[in-house]
Design a protein around this motif. Structure first.
Motif, PDB file in Angstrom:
ATOM      1  N   LEU A  22       0.824  -1.205   0.000  1.00 32.31           N
ATOM      2  CA  LEU A  22       0.000   0.000   0.000  1.00 32.31           C
ATOM      3  C   LEU A  22       0.858   1.255   0.000  1.00 32.31           C
ATOM      4  O   LEU A  22       0.449   2.285  -0.524  1.00 32.31           O
ATOM      5  N   ARG A  23       2.033   1.149   0.561  1.00 37.82           N
ATOM      6  CA  ARG A  23       2.922   2.304   0.630  1.00 37.82           C
ATOM      7  C   ARG A  23       3.983   2.290  -0.466  1.00 37.82           C
ATOM      8  O   ARG A  23       4.360   3.344  -0.975  1.00 37.82           O
ATOM      9  N   ALA A 143     -11.317  -1.344   9.154  1.00 35.87           N
ATOM     10  CA  ALA A 143      -9.925  -1.189   8.688  1.00 35.87           C
ATOM     11  C   ALA A 143      -9.493  -2.406   7.873  1.00 35.87           C
ATOM     12  O   ALA A 143      -8.820  -2.259   6.846  1.00 35.87           O
ATOM     13  N   GLY A 144      -9.858  -3.607   8.298  1.00 38.67           N
ATOM     14  CA  GLY A 144      -9.518  -4.820   7.561  1.00 38.67           C
ATOM     15  C   GLY A 144     -10.147  -4.825   6.177  1.00 38.67           C
ATOM     16  O   GLY A 144      -9.509  -5.222   5.198  1.00 38.67           O
ATOM     17  N   ARG A 145     -11.394  -4.381   6.101  1.00 38.17           N
ATOM     18  CA  ARG A 145     -12.065  -4.296   4.798  1.00 38.17           C
ATOM     19  C   ARG A 145     -11.363  -3.285   3.891  1.00 38.17           C
ATOM     20  O   ARG A 145     -11.178  -3.524   2.704  1.00 38.17           O
ATOM     21  N   ARG A 146     -11.011  -2.157   4.447  1.00 44.26           N
ATOM     22  CA  ARG A 146     -10.319  -1.112   3.672  1.00 44.26           C
ATOM     23  C   ARG A 146      -8.949  -1.609   3.205  1.00 44.26           C
ATOM     24  O   ARG A 146      -8.573  -1.436   2.047  1.00 44.26           O
ATOM     25  N   GLN A 147      -8.212  -2.260   4.095  1.00 45.04           N
ATOM     26  CA  GLN A 147      -6.896  -2.788   3.723  1.00 45.04           C
ATOM     27  C   GLN A 147      -7.018  -3.859   2.647  1.00 45.04           C
ATOM     28  O   GLN A 147      -6.231  -3.884   1.699  1.00 45.04           O
ATOM     29  N   ARG A 149      -9.470  -4.133   0.416  1.00 49.78           N
ATOM     30  CA  ARG A 149      -9.853  -3.440  -0.819  1.00 49.78           C
ATOM     31  C   ARG A 149      -8.657  -2.751  -1.465  1.00 49.78           C
ATOM     32  O   ARG A 149      -8.439  -2.853  -2.671  1.00 49.78           O
ATOM     33  N   ASP A 150      -7.839  -2.085  -0.655  1.00 47.95           N
ATOM     34  CA  ASP A 150      -6.696  -1.360  -1.199  1.00 47.95           C
ATOM     35  C   ASP A 150      -5.623  -2.318  -1.731  1.00 47.95           C
ATOM     36  O   ASP A 150      -5.039  -2.077  -2.789  1.00 47.95           O
ATOM     37  N   LEU A 151      -5.362  -3.414  -1.008  1.00 50.05           N
ATOM     38  CA  LEU A 151      -4.417  -4.428  -1.509  1.00 50.05           C
ATOM     39  C   LEU A 151      -4.950  -5.085  -2.780  1.00 50.05           C
ATOM     40  O   LEU A 151      -4.194  -5.347  -3.718  1.00 50.05           O
ATOM     41  N   TYR A 152      -6.231  -5.335  -2.811  1.00 53.49           N
ATOM     42  CA  TYR A 152      -6.876  -5.942  -3.980  1.00 53.49           C
ATOM     43  C   TYR A 152      -6.682  -5.040  -5.206  1.00 53.49           C
ATOM     44  O   TYR A 152      -6.363  -5.516  -6.295  1.00 53.49           O
ATOM     45  N   GLU A 153      -6.873  -3.749  -5.022  1.00 56.27           N
ATOM     46  CA  GLU A 153      -6.690  -2.801  -6.127  1.00 56.27           C
ATOM     47  C   GLU A 153      -5.249  -2.808  -6.625  1.00 56.27           C
ATOM     48  O   GLU A 153      -5.003  -2.767  -7.836  1.00 56.27           O
ATOM     49  N   VAL A 154      -4.293  -2.846  -5.713  1.00 56.15           N
ATOM     50  CA  VAL A 154      -2.883  -2.945  -6.118  1.00 56.15           C
ATOM     51  C   VAL A 154      -2.671  -4.219  -6.918  1.00 56.15           C
ATOM     52  O   VAL A 154      -2.022  -4.208  -7.972  1.00 56.15           O
ATOM     53  N   ALA A 155      -3.230  -5.324  -6.440  1.00 59.17           N
ATOM     54  CA  ALA A 155      -3.039  -6.619  -7.106  1.00 59.17           C
ATOM     55  C   ALA A 155      -3.652  -6.638  -8.507  1.00 59.17           C
ATOM     56  O   ALA A 155      -3.039  -7.164  -9.445  1.00 59.17           O
TER      57      ALA A 155
END
Length: 165
Positions: A22-23, A143-147, A149-155
């Motif tokens: 994410l970073r 927070a887990g859902r957001r993390q 979703r954000d990791l999924y988008e990166v993937a």
């Protein structure tokens, strides 16, 4: 250190472990995509089978560069056998994309293991199970859902970038 570790693990694992993508994914993007265009299914299988967190992290990310059906037999056991936050998130994301509903059992095995050792990764994995339309063993946090979703988008972006132009 072997050739696979030198080419596909060492340059990336510190920043791509856990929630690091994410970073750091954008900063590593050019090098990641070049590597992903050269990684083979054999390389990814080796990374996922080592039982060591560093190669497993990158095996998860580079599994997005090979056909899903060629890697699920290695990806799902790695997910089920993950032992914490450094690998669980990347493996859950990769398993969700590669195996879909077939990944739920491996993620449930992980959730059963990690509940006594909760390190926060359980909420990302639970969100992955929820995303697939199943009931996770625990409720994911916001927070887990957001993390997830954000990791999924990166993937998804990374999987697209791995494809030949």
């Amino acid at each position: 250190m072997n050739e696979i570790e030198l080419a596909f693990v060492k340059p990336f694992y510190r920043r791509m472990a856990g929630l690091g993508a994410l970073r750091w994914a954008d900063e590593l993007w050019a090098d990641l995509t070049v590597a992903g265009r050269h990684v083979t299914q054999t390389d990814v299988s080796w990374m996922l089978r080592t039982g060591h967190w560093r190669p497993e992290v990158m095996g998860a990310w580079f599994s997005l560069a090979v056909p899903a059906e060629s890697i699920t037999d290695d990806l799902l056991p790695a997910m089920a056998g993950s032992r914490g936050s450094l690998t669980a998130g990347p493996l859950a994301i990769a398993a969700t994309l590669a195996a879909g509903l077939d990944a739920v059992s491996a993620m449930t095995d992980y959730l059963t293991f990690i509940l006594d050792r909760a390190d926060g990764s359980q909420f990302v994995v639970a969100a992955a199970v929820e995303h697939l339309g199943s009931d996770p063993a625990i409720d994911p946090t916001a927070a887990g859902r957001r993390q997830f979703r954000d990791l999924y988008e990166v993937a998804v972006r990374l999987r697209e970038a791995f494809q030949p132009a």
